[in-house]
Design a protein around this motif. Structure first.
Motif, PDB file in Angstrom:
ATOM      1  N   ARG A 198       0.845  -1.199   0.000  1.00 43.65           N
ATOM      2  CA  ARG A 198       0.000   0.000   0.000  1.00 43.65           C
ATOM      3  C   ARG A 198       0.880   1.248   0.000  1.00 43.65           C
ATOM      4  N   ALA A 209      -9.787   6.520  -2.499  1.00 47.99           N
ATOM      5  CA  ALA A 209      -8.968   5.298  -2.500  1.00 47.99           C
ATOM      6  C   ALA A 209      -9.202   4.428  -1.275  1.00 47.99           C
ATOM      7  N   ARG A 219      -6.723   1.577   0.286  1.00 45.56           N
ATOM      8  CA  ARG A 219      -5.694   1.196  -0.688  1.00 45.56           C
ATOM      9  C   ARG A 219      -4.468   2.098  -0.622  1.00 45.56           C
ATOM     10  N   VAL A 220      -4.580   3.219   0.094  1.00 44.67           N
ATOM     11  CA  VAL A 220      -3.502   4.202   0.186  1.00 44.67           C
ATOM     12  C   VAL A 220      -3.455   4.750   1.606  1.00 44.67           C
ATOM     13  N   VAL A 277      -5.040   8.349  -8.137  1.00 44.09           N
ATOM     14  CA  VAL A 277      -5.578   7.067  -7.660  1.00 44.09           C
ATOM     15  C   VAL A 277      -5.435   6.006  -8.745  1.00 44.09           C
ATOM     16  N   ILE A 300      -1.607   4.990  -8.904  1.00 41.23           N
ATOM     17  CA  ILE A 300      -0.927   4.301  -7.791  1.00 41.23           C
ATOM     18  C   ILE A 300      -1.758   3.243  -7.077  1.00 41.23           C
ATOM     19  N   ALA A 301      -3.082   3.305  -7.196  1.00 44.76           N
ATOM     20  CA  ALA A 301      -3.928   2.359  -6.470  1.00 44.76           C
ATOM     21  C   ALA A 301      -5.229   2.104  -7.204  1.00 44.76           C
TER      22      ALA A 301
END
Length: 136
Positions: A4, A29, A32-33, A128, A131-132
């Protein structure tokens, strides 16, 4: 980035732009972050007009408080996004640094803050996806 990612948003007072960005990233997110925000010279409170502008889009930041930027926060982050904090942000190799040039909402009313808020949300949505992204 493995696992994460951690994202740090930095502006001068941590009372407007970085607070909105952190709130949108958390909202969009979820877990997830990991999200951090800080300021190089934090204010005493989050700008009340920013709080109202975020409330209009269903994001409550009324309990947030400005935080001071620390070297540890930068070191712990995978992505560091600055918004007008100049050279106050420490640099560590291996981190992804982005500088988002955005108007400062300080001293502005909700009407003037809305376009800033909307641009921050747009940029966070792109972030988002980078990265996720949501699981398919």
């Amino acid at each position: 980035m493995t696992g994460r990612p951690t994202v740090l948003f930095v502006c001068v007072h941590n009372a407007g732009r970085s607070q909105m960005a952190a709130a949108f990233l958390t909202h969009l997110a979820g877990d997830r972050v990991d999200v951090l925000s800080a300021g190089s010279a934090p204010a005493d409170a989050v700008n009340p007009h920013v709080v109202r502008a975020m409330w209009e889009v269903g994001v409550d930041i009324s309990r947030e408080t400005p935080k001071v930027l620390t070297t540890d926060a930068v070191r712990a982050s995978d992505v560091v996004i600055t918004m007008g904090c100049g050279d106050a942000c420490p640099f560590f190799p291996g981190k992804r640094y982005l500088d988002w040039v955005l108007e400062d909402p300080a001293g502005q009313g909700v009407e003037q803050i809305r376009p800033i808020r909307d641009e921050i949300e747009r940029r966070v949505r792109v972030l988002v996806e980078e990265i996720a992204p949501a699981a398919v």
